[in-house]
Scaffold this active site. Structure first.
Site, mmCIF file in Angstrom:
data_model
loop_
_atom_site.group_PDB
_atom_site.id
_atom_site.type_symbol
_atom_site.label_atom_id
_atom_site.label_comp_id
_atom_site.label_asym_id
_atom_site.label_seq_id
_atom_site.Cartn_x
_atom_site.Cartn_y
_atom_site.Cartn_z
ATOM 1 N N ASP A 1 4.017 -6.069 12.650
ATOM 2 C CA ASP A 1 4.677 -6.731 11.523
ATOM 3 C C ASP A 1 6.115 -7.088 11.877
ATOM 4 O OD1 ASP A 1 2.417 -6.515 9.858
ATOM 5 O OD2 ASP A 1 2.956 -4.478 9.276
ATOM 6 N N SER B 1 10.498 2.835 10.317
ATOM 7 C CA SER B 1 10.756 2.440 11.703
ATOM 8 C C SER B 1 11.385 1.062 11.836
ATOM 9 C CB SER B 1 9.443 2.454 12.494
ATOM 10 O OG SER B 1 8.605 1.382 12.091
ATOM 11 N N GLY C 1 2.643 -7.191 26.407
ATOM 12 C CA GLY C 1 3.542 -8.235 25.975
ATOM 13 C C GLY C 1 2.908 -9.144 24.943
ATOM 14 N N GLY D 1 2.088 -6.751 3.925
ATOM 15 C CA GLY D 1 3.034 -7.550 3.158
ATOM 16 C C GLY D 1 4.324 -6.801 2.890
ATOM 17 N N SER E 1 0.639 -3.286 25.034
ATOM 18 C CA SER E 1 1.650 -2.832 25.980
ATOM 19 C C SER E 1 1.915 -3.839 27.091
ATOM 20 C CB SER E 1 1.216 -1.502 26.601
ATOM 21 O OG SER E 1 -0.025 -1.639 27.265
ATOM 22 N N ASP F 1 4.895 5.598 17.198
ATOM 23 C CA ASP F 1 4.015 5.195 16.104
ATOM 24 C C ASP F 1 3.993 3.673 16.049
ATOM 25 O OD1 ASP F 1 2.650 4.716 13.766
ATOM 26 O OD2 ASP F 1 4.007 5.827 12.461
ATOM 27 N N LEU G 1 -0.322 -8.741 22.986
ATOM 28 C CA LEU G 1 -1.196 -8.153 24.005
ATOM 29 C C LEU G 1 -0.962 -6.661 24.167
ATOM 30 C CD1 LEU G 1 -0.565 -10.991 26.600
ATOM 31 C CD2 LEU G 1 -2.602 -10.753 25.169
ATOM 32 N N ASN H 1 0.827 -1.210 0.000
ATOM 33 C CA ASN H 1 0.000 0.000 0.000
ATOM 34 C C ASN H 1 0.857 1.254 0.000
ATOM 35 O OD1 ASN H 1 -2.366 -1.548 0.300
ATOM 36 N ND2 ASN H 1 -2.292 -1.389 2.542
ATOM 37 N N ASN I 1 -3.717 -10.058 17.148
ATOM 38 C CA ASN I 1 -3.658 -9.225 18.337
ATOM 39 C C ASN I 1 -4.962 -9.410 19.101
ATOM 40 O OD1 ASN I 1 -5.607 -7.562 17.093
ATOM 41 N ND2 ASN I 1 -4.118 -6.034 16.466
#
Length: 396
Positions: free
Chosen positions: A301, A340, A270, A84, A268, A295, A266, A51, A229
């Site tokens: 990923d 990042s 872990g 991806g 913040s 951010d 999870l 994207n 998540n």
């Protein structure tokens, strides 16, 4: 432990064996060490979305019917993105072997920018296609001051994959160390590639992030690890994930449907890995560089790629989780998904400062009445409920 043998982590997470072709072995190296090095040098194949991400910094999200103006008139930077694309570039930076990406580029100007960015990062694009009649996928990323992100994704070329024949999929996964899938492309793509990988003995990690849609029991049975998540786990299981006990029950429900292992980030708090037998591990967050999340866009990923890369290298599973936590923390401490992504050296250095995963012996109530993880070492760590902040583990 089976996890301390080369490649055995994948074998146990699938409940079967992972066989690779024999490699020439120098006489001075033990056979297991040679097998481990051979697997680590194989490509990590990422099949998924690409994207053009438009990052918009906001003070808060608008309510229904409300219009907000940004304080910074220069926000709205366009950067490479898509799960991806993020994972392919992350694999190029973290893996010992090459990164091979399989995607559908669009026919617009964004596509050329995306292709140049991937190639500049050392990603093999030889298996990518192009939907010349479609625009590139786009992601509108709303970034709040806390580092929390909310996104709206326009599928574009990611939504128009051709049907992949078994022969095509076999060619895509041949010789791979592992395959990473996400859910920002049509499900028939994931199902076809996972089936071919399973037949070829190539491990598969299915990232649950992407489109909100059901996942079949047959597909769960084809992958080694399903990685949601908290919100994704809630959607896939149809169960609450507000407490630690509920997270465990929801993950167990996916295993009951055929998933060999479930890796839950999870936020913040872990991450947790649940696998065959009594395998239940809790991984604390790595310390966030700078002390706060900037951010979270690509943190999840990075977490999943790092975990996969370490498993392919034959590391013990606790080392894999620690390596992944460090990668997620570094990504969350910086702006942008692709910008990042950390280097391998950075991840190794932070992993050395990160607490090791502990075995989850059960769930107990803390003094304040909150659900707590009860580890084999007798330590308690609050891990129930909460939001999706990456915080080091990476749940974006």
């Amino acid at each position: 432990s089976a996890f301390r043998q080369p490649l055995a982590p994948w074998s146990r997470l699938r409940g079967g064996s992972t066989q690779y072709p024999q490699q020439p072995q120098p006489q001075q190296q033990p056979p297991q060490q040679q097998q481990q090095q051979g697997a680590a040098s194989r490509p990590l194949v990422v099949v998924g979305s690409v994207n053009a991400d438009i990052i918009i910094e906001v003070e808060r999200l608008p309510t229904s019917g409300e219009t907000l103006c940004t304080k910074d008139p220069s926000t709205g930077k366009v950067v490479p993105g898509g799960k991806g694309c993020n994972q392919a570039i992350c694999a190029a930076r973290l893996c010992r072997g090459p990164s091979r990406f399989v995607c559908q580029f669009g026919g617009d100007a964004h596509a050329h920018m995306l292709q140049r960015a991937l190639a500049a990062s050392g990603v093999d694009l030889s298996a990518c296609g192009r939907a010349a009649h479609m625009p590139s996928g786009q992601g509108y990323v709303f970034l709040e001051p806390s580092g929390t992100v909310s996104s709206i994704v326009i599928g574009g070329s990611n939504a128009v994959w051709p049907r992949l024949s078994p022969e095509m999929c076999t060619q895509l996964v041949r010789g791979a160390g592992a395959v990473l899938l996400q859910r920002e492309v049509p499900e028939h793509v994931n199902e076809a590639v996972a089936a071919a990988a399973r037949a070829a003995g190539v491990p598969v990690l299915q990232d649950a992030g992407g489109e909100d849609r059901p996942i079949t029991d047959a597909h769960l049975a084809q992958v080694n690890v399903i990685a949601p998540n908290l919100s994704e786990l809630r959607r896939l299981s149809g169960m609450s994930t507000d407490t630690q006990a509920e997270v465990l029950a929801a993950a167990a429900s996916l295993r009951a449907r055929g998933a060999a292992a479930v890796l839950v980030t999870l936020g913040s708090r872990g991450a947790m890995l649940l696998g065959p037998g009594d395998l239940q591990l809790f991984q604390p967050c790595a310390p966030l560089p700078g002390g706060k999340a900037v951010d979270e866009t690509g943190a999840g990923d990075c977490f999943r790629v790092a975990f996969t890369a370490a498993l392919v290298e034959g590391r013990p599973v606790k080392e894999c989780l620690r390596f992944a936590a460090a990668a997620g923390a570094l990504a969350a401490s910086r702006m942008g998904a692709v910008p990042s992504i950390p280097s391998r050296g950075e991840v190794e250095a932070l992993a050395a400062k990160t607490a090791e995963a502990t075995e989850v012996a059960g769930v107990a109530l803390g003094a304040d009445g909150a659900q707590q993880v009860e580890t084999a070492q007798g330590e308690g760590a609050a891990v129930g409920g909460g939001g999706e902040a990456a915080g080091g583990a990476g749940a974006a």
